[in-house]
Design a protein around this motif. Structure first.
Motif, PDB file in Angstrom:
ATOM      1  N   ASP A 268       7.888  26.547 -25.227  1.00 53.46           N
ATOM      2  CA  ASP A 268       8.918  25.505 -25.218  1.00 53.46           C
ATOM      3  C   ASP A 268      10.144  25.849 -26.062  1.00 53.46           C
ATOM      4  O   ASP A 268      11.110  25.076 -26.080  1.00 53.46           O
TER       5      ASP A 268
ATOM      6  N   ASN B  48      12.562  13.466 -12.533  1.00 52.76           N
ATOM      7  CA  ASN B  48      11.406  14.001 -11.805  1.00 52.76           C
ATOM      8  C   ASN B  48      11.574  13.895 -10.298  1.00 52.76           C
ATOM      9  O   ASN B  48      10.991  14.681  -9.545  1.00 52.76           O
TER      10      ASN B  48
ATOM     11  N   GLN C 210      19.077  17.541 -25.980  1.00 59.10           N
ATOM     12  CA  GLN C 210      17.803  16.968 -25.557  1.00 59.10           C
ATOM     13  C   GLN C 210      17.723  15.485 -25.898  1.00 59.10           C
ATOM     14  O   GLN C 210      17.363  14.650 -25.044  1.00 59.10           O
TER      15      GLN C 210
ATOM     16  N   ILE D 229      17.549  12.524 -22.983  1.00 56.60           N
ATOM     17  CA  ILE D 229      16.387  11.635 -22.896  1.00 56.60           C
ATOM     18  C   ILE D 229      16.802  10.180 -23.078  1.00 56.60           C
ATOM     19  O   ILE D 229      16.271   9.274 -22.425  1.00 56.60           O
TER      20      ILE D 229
ATOM     21  N   MET E  57      13.348   9.401 -17.221  1.00 54.73           N
ATOM     22  CA  MET E  57      12.615  10.587 -16.817  1.00 54.73           C
ATOM     23  C   MET E  57      12.135  10.501 -15.372  1.00 54.73           C
ATOM     24  O   MET E  57      11.957  11.522 -14.705  1.00 54.73           O
TER      25      MET E  57
ATOM     26  N   SER F 217      11.152  20.193 -22.995  1.00 54.30           N
ATOM     27  CA  SER F 217      10.422  18.993 -23.406  1.00 54.30           C
ATOM     28  C   SER F 217      10.412  17.998 -22.258  1.00 54.30           C
ATOM     29  O   SER F 217      11.426  17.816 -21.570  1.00 54.30           O
ATOM     30  N   LEU F 218       9.250  17.373 -22.031  1.00 53.45           N
ATOM     31  CA  LEU F 218       9.107  16.327 -21.012  1.00 53.45           C
ATOM     32  C   LEU F 218       9.577  16.795 -19.633  1.00 53.45           C
ATOM     33  O   LEU F 218      10.197  16.046 -18.883  1.00 53.45           O
TER      34      LEU F 218
END
Length: 307
Positions: free
Chosen positions: A49, A104, A91, A95, A100, A65-66
Motif C-alpha cells: 500500500d 467502486n 487521500q 475519501i 466509496m 487505501s480502501l
C-alpha cells in the motif's frame, strides 16, 4: 529544482483512472514516466500500500487505501516526507469528498476529473514548502516513513515501458498457470456476504448437532455412529463452501457443485433427525451459496486505460 510534476487517482482493482492532473509537463522524461504510471496501475492490486519507483531523474510514489490508489510523479531530489504527506492529503480529501460506493461502481475513466482542482492547489503548496502551514504534521509522517518505509519497486518487477518484455515478465507469464490459484476475485456483493454468513450458520448447526450425537452415543449404544459422520461432513462441506466463496482455486465451480452434492447427501441421510423445514433450509442455503460461488468469478485482465 525539486518539485511535484503530476498526480493521479486510480482504482486499485482494475486500474481505472478516476482523476488526474491536467497540466503535466510534455518533456521526454515525463512522457516516459507516464508509461510507468500505466504499467503500475495494472499491478496495484499486487503491490503493497506504500511504494516508490525510481526511474532516474524522477520518482513515482503512491499509496493505496480502501480500493483507491493515489500516485504522484516528482523529481528525484524531492523529499520523501513531503511526497507522502502530499499523497496523504489527497487521500483524506478524496475519501471525504466522494462516496466509496461511487468509486467502486464508476465505469467511465476520469469521472472525478473535478478533483483536479484540489490536486492543483495542493501541488502548488507542496512545490513551495515555505508556504506549508502543516509543518507540525510532517514530523509524524517522517516517523511513519522511518518505521514503515515505502516498498522500493525494481524495474525488473515492473517490466519494460517500451514494449520489450523483461526476463522477469517472461518468467511470470510462463508461471501463469501456477499462480492462477492466487488470482483475485471480483468484489463481494451483499448477496455474497449473506451467503457466507448463512453457510457459516449451517456449519455451526451441523457441528452442534454432531456433538449432541456424540453425547447420545456415549449414553446409549443404540445411537447410529453414521449420524455423527454425516453431521461433521455437513460441517466440513459448509466451511469449504465459505472457502470457495472467498478464494480462487482451480476447478472452483466444479468443487462447489460437488460440495453442494455432499450437503444434499448428508441431509438425505439425516432425514429421520430433521423435519422438512430444517432439510429445506440446509439444502436451500447450500444451493444459494453454490450460485454465489458461480457468480463471483476471478477478475479479468485489467483494461488498457490511457492513464
Amino acid at each position: 529544482m525539486s518539485m511535484i510534476l503530476s498526480a493521479s487517482v486510480i482504482r486499485v482493482r482494475d486500474g481505472l483512472p478516476l482523476s488526474a492532473s491536467t497540466d503535466y509537463e510534455q518533456g521526454t522524461g515525463v512522457q516516459e514516466c507516464r508509461k510507468y504510471f500505466k504499467m503500475l496501475s495494472k499491478k496495484l492490486a499486487q503491490l503493497p500500500d506504500r511504494c516508490t519507483l525510481k526511474t532516474g531523474r524522477y520518482n513515482i510514489n503512491f499509496i493505496s487505501s480502501l480500493g483507491v490508489s493515489y500516485m504522484m510523479l516528482c523529481t528525484e531530489n524531492y523529499p520523501n516526507v513531503l511526497a507522502f504527506s502530499f499523497l496523504d492529503e489527497l487521500q483524506k480529501e478524496f475519501i471525504t469528498t466522494y462516496n466509496m460506493m461511487k468509486t467502486n461502481t464508476a465505469v467511465r475513466p476520469y469521472c472525478f476529473i473535478e478533483f483536479d482542482n484540489f490536486i492543483q492547489r495542493t501541488k502548488q503548496r507542496y512545490n513551495n514548502p515555505r508556504s506549508l502551514s502543516t509543518k507540525i504534521n510532517l514530523s509524524d509522517m517522517q516517523m511513519e516513513i522511518k518505521l514503515r518505509p515505502p516498498y522500493q519497486i525494481s524495474m525488473c518487477e515492473l517490466g519494460s515501458a517500451n514494449g520489450v518484455t523483461s526476463a522477469f515478465s517472461v518468467d511470470y507469464n510462463g508461471a501463469g498457470k501456477i499462480s492462477s490459484a492466487h488470482q483475485r476475485l471480483e468484489p463481494a456483493t451483499l448477496s455474497g456476504i449473506v451467503a457466507f454468513i448463512l453457510s457459516l450458520l449451517c456449519g455451526a448447526l451441523n457441528l452442534i448437532r454432531g456433538f449432541h450425537a456424540i453425547e447420545s452415543l456415549l449414553q446409549s449404544d443404540g445411537e447410529d455412529f453414521n449420524y455423527i459422520v454425516a453431521f461433521f461432513l455437513g460441517t466440513a462441506a459448509c466451511l469449504y463452501q465459505c472457502y470457495l466463496l472467498v478464494y480462487y482455486t482451480n476447478w472452483r465451480n466444479v468443487k462447489s457443485f460437488l460440495t453442494f452434492g455432499l450437503i444434499c447427501l448428508c441431509n438425505m441421510y439425516l432425514y429421520e433427525l430433521r423435519n422438512l423445514w430444517q432439510l429445506f433450509f440446509h439444502v436451500t442455503v447450500g444451493a444459494f451459496v453454490t450460485l454465489q460461488i458461480w457468480l463471483r468469478q476471478a477478475q479479468g485482465k485489467a483494461p488498457d486505460y490511457d492513464v
